[in-house]
Write a protein that holds these residues in place. Structure first.
Motif, PDB file in Angstrom:
ATOM      1  N   THR A   1      11.291  28.081 -29.079  1.00 55.83           N
ATOM      2  CA  THR A   1      11.851  28.135 -27.795  1.00 55.83           C
ATOM      3  C   THR A   1      11.287  27.083 -26.894  1.00 55.83           C
ATOM      4  O   THR A   1      12.213  26.789 -26.090  1.00 55.83           O
ATOM      5  CB  THR A   1      10.879  29.503 -27.501  1.00 55.83           C
TER       6      THR A   1
ATOM      7  N   ASP B   1      14.075  24.593 -27.357  1.00 58.19           N
ATOM      8  CA  ASP B   1      15.364  24.896 -26.719  1.00 58.19           C
ATOM      9  C   ASP B   1      15.139  24.990 -25.299  1.00 58.19           C
ATOM     10  O   ASP B   1      16.151  24.345 -24.419  1.00 58.19           O
ATOM     11  CB  ASP B   1      15.447  26.483 -27.203  1.00 58.19           C
ATOM     12  N   GLN B   2      13.965  25.349 -24.777  1.00 58.34           N
ATOM     13  CA  GLN B   2      13.634  24.894 -23.193  1.00 58.34           C
ATOM     14  C   GLN B   2      13.889  23.544 -22.578  1.00 58.34           C
ATOM     15  O   GLN B   2      14.295  23.416 -21.710  1.00 58.34           O
ATOM     16  CB  GLN B   2      12.393  25.693 -22.853  1.00 58.34           C
TER      17      GLN B   2
ATOM     18  N   MET C   1      18.954  26.871 -23.822  1.00 57.85           N
ATOM     19  CA  MET C   1      18.618  28.337 -23.813  1.00 57.85           C
ATOM     20  C   MET C   1      19.917  28.931 -23.553  1.00 57.85           C
ATOM     21  O   MET C   1      20.534  30.039 -24.267  1.00 57.85           O
ATOM     22  CB  MET C   1      17.802  28.830 -22.736  1.00 57.85           C
TER      23      MET C   1
ATOM     24  N   ARG D   1      21.815  29.109 -26.909  1.00 53.31           N
ATOM     25  CA  ARG D   1      20.790  30.030 -27.775  1.00 53.31           C
ATOM     26  C   ARG D   1      21.322  31.099 -27.201  1.00 53.31           C
ATOM     27  O   ARG D   1      21.298  32.327 -28.192  1.00 53.31           O
ATOM     28  CB  ARG D   1      19.587  29.767 -27.700  1.00 53.31           C
ATOM     29  N   HIS D   2      21.428  31.836 -26.029  1.00 51.46           N
ATOM     30  CA  HIS D   2      21.774  33.221 -25.718  1.00 51.46           C
ATOM     31  C   HIS D   2      23.244  33.552 -26.226  1.00 51.46           C
ATOM     32  O   HIS D   2      23.310  34.675 -26.651  1.00 51.46           O
ATOM     33  CB  HIS D   2      21.884  33.345 -24.182  1.00 51.46           C
TER      34      HIS D   2
END
Length: 575
Positions: free
Chosen positions: A153, A156-157, A162, A165-166
């Motif tokens: 995470t 990805d941030q 994100m 990823r969503h």
């Protein structure tokens, strides 16, 4: 003097009542770096728990102060008009210009309540609004960083991945129910296979019979006539003889009677009506006799026809025995069978349609996951470089840091629609991220979870927070135990890093170290005392004079000497 800050989104007020050992506590915050200090066990962790609850953590009745029925928590956040939080608030009908006021009432009955700007809300809504509002980095956050899913995470941030990823998450969860639906359809189709053979046989049997309503009754009547043709002929023939043919037949005698009445009518005209009635009866008898003659001509024994009728009746009776006892029931059964066969055909069509949709979504998922993996590989290099740069400023200049990205392997029973080649795809993509670190020269890179030193882990957490602060929308960051395992020299470096972060974010730091506390723009002392036989917590915003005393206490304990005070004064002047 507090630094100048340009961050209008922050925690302004915090109120806690009847929570744990807190009776009634109110804190006003400003921007910059706020330091919270106090003796061990003074209740600093309780304040952190309260903030966590206001950000959406689950509440339990065990948090209520003894003797009270409810605990009340309240936080007021100042909101930037163009921020994501303001947008989310607007979507749910809240006016961000008023700020964000979150209230939670924790009840012993477990009927807890949440209010957002005075309106009753849900835990889901609270989590949506506060998603990027604040972050608490404490002992649990340190431990959470050791988990691979958290490391992925963070990666990805940092890479701004994100949203992508969503998309993977959404596509993955679109596929899951379709996989289950396909399995259910295929199972239903398999169960129907043998049953369908029976249905098709029954449909063919009934259809071939070409059944018509009422035909069984008609055939039974005709069968009765054919089986009794001789007896029927004799009875009708004898009746015709008596009526018309034989000597002294009924019609002949009626004619004689009519002649007699005709003569009588000449004497008594009142008998005319009787004569007319008798004439009509005679005509009717003649019609009946004629019909009987015709009927006799049609009575002919026909063994072939009888065999045909009996065969047809046998077919109809066999169908009636199998399918309900009547031709109506047989035809109703045919209708039911045809519906079931149509439904079976629909299952086949649904299976085909579901497979096509799964194929489309699988192709989309693979494409998204591949794109995400490529971007992660690029981001991993950037993150490693930035972490080493940050650690160098935190007295860990010889530290090596890498992000190892590994493809998720497929299992023995992997679902084909959730794989890409030999790799599995999960809701987070097809990768696992492992942070590797070598704090000392000559050591091999090892997973972050292998770090024994709490001080090193604390600095890695701070480094990552500093990096993520560049990309995250978080506005308020709470550091609890950021000083775990570090000494005075490193603490001063950590303090400088916190002060640097505070130029862009509101930072609230709970610390035991004066080397960190001296960098605060505001300083609060938390203390625990007994009043009226009850333990409670109080908090005080320190003046410049009181702050010197608190720094001195942090330096030398409860016995503060003039030398300690002078040292504290010097520390604050040299920050």
């Amino acid at each position: 003097m507090p630094k100048k800050h340009s961050n209008p989104l922050m925690l302004r007020e915090l109120a806690i009542k009847n929570f744990a050992i807190i009776d009634d506590l109110k804190i006003s915050f400003s921007d910059g770096l706020a330091i919270l200090s106090g003796e061990t066990g003074a209740g600093k962790s309780i304040i952190i728990n309260a903030v966590n609850l206001l950000l959406g953590s689950r509440a339990t009745a065990g948090l209520i102060r003894t003797g009270s029925e409810t605990a009340e928590l309240e936080a007021l956040f100042q909101i930037t008009p163009q921020s994501r939080v303001a947008g989310v608030m607007q979507e749910h009908g809240f006016d961000a210009d008023e700020g964000l006021l979150i209230s939670r009432i924790i009840a012993r009955s477990d009927r807890h309540k949440i209010y957002i700007n005075g309106r009753l809300g849900t835990i889901a809504l609270l989590n949506t609004i506060t998603e990027n509002l604040a972050s608490i980095s404490g002992q649990h956050a340190h431990q959470g960083l050791l988990k691979e899913e958290r490391q992925l995470t963070i990666l990805d941030q940092l890479g701004g991945l994100m949203p992508l990823r969503h998309k993977v998450h959404k596509c993955y969860h679109q596929i899951l129910p379709l996989i289950q639906n396909l399995k259910e359809l295929q199972d239903a189709g398999q169960r129907q296979a043998d049953h369908l053979q029976l249905l098709e046989f029954q449909q063919k049997e009934i259809t071939a019979a070409a059944v018509s309503l009422g035909e069984d009754v008609a055939f039974e009547q005709e069968r009765m006539l054919l089986k009794n043709a001789e007896a029927l002929y004799l009875d009708v023939h004898n009746s015709l003889e008596e009526l018309y043919v034989s000597e002294g037949a009924i019609i002949e005698r009626l004619v004689e009677v009519k002649k007699n009445l005709d003569r009588a009518c000449q004497i008594d005209p009142s008998l005319a009506s009787k004569t007319e009635s008798l004439a009509a009866t005679t005509f009717q008898m003649e019609d009946v006799a004629e019909e009987l003659r015709i009927y006799l001509k049609n009575i002919q024994p026909d063994e072939k026809r009888l065999e045909e009728i009996e065969a047809r009746l046998d077919t109809l009776n066999r169908l009636k025995r199998k399918y309900g006892g009547s031709l109506e029931a047989v035809l109703a059964m045919l209708d039911t069978i045809e519906h079931e066969l149509a439904d079976a055909e629909n299952i086949s069509l649904k299976i085909v349609g579901t497979k096509e949709k799964l194929a489309q979504l699988h192709a989309k998922l693979v494409k998204l996951a591949d794109k995400l993996s490529k971007k992660r590989k690029e981001t991993a290099k950037t993150l490693a470089r930035k972490v080493m740069q940050e650690l160098a400023t935190l007295e860990m200049s010889q530290t090596k840091f890498e992000v190892s990205l590994q493809a998720l392997p497929t299992g023995d029973n992997a679902e084909p629609h959730l794989t890409s080649g030999e790799n599995a795809i999960h809701e987070t993509g097809s990768d696992r991220a492992i942070f590797l670190i070598a704090p000392n020269v000559g050591e091999p890179l090892k997973p972050l979870s292998s770090i024994v030193s709490g001080g090193e882990l604390s600095r890695v957490v701070l480094a990552l927070k500093a990096i993520l602060a560049e990309t995250e929308a978080l506005e308020t960051i709470v550091f609890d135990e950021v000083d775990a395992g570090i000494g005075g020299g490193v603490a001063a470096v950590v303090g400088k890093k916190l002060a640097a972060l505070a130029r862009h974010h509101q930072i609230i730091c709970i610390t035991h170290l004066p080397q960190i506390a001296k960098f605060g723009d505001h300083h609060f002392r938390i203390s625990k005392h007994v009043s009226g036989g009850r333990t409670t917590i109080s908090i005080k915003r320190l003046s410049a004079k009181d702050r010197i005393k608190e720094i001195a206490r942090m330096l030398g304990g409860e016995k503060v000497t003039q030398a300690t005070l002078d040292h504290a004064h010097e520390m604050l002047n040299l920050r």
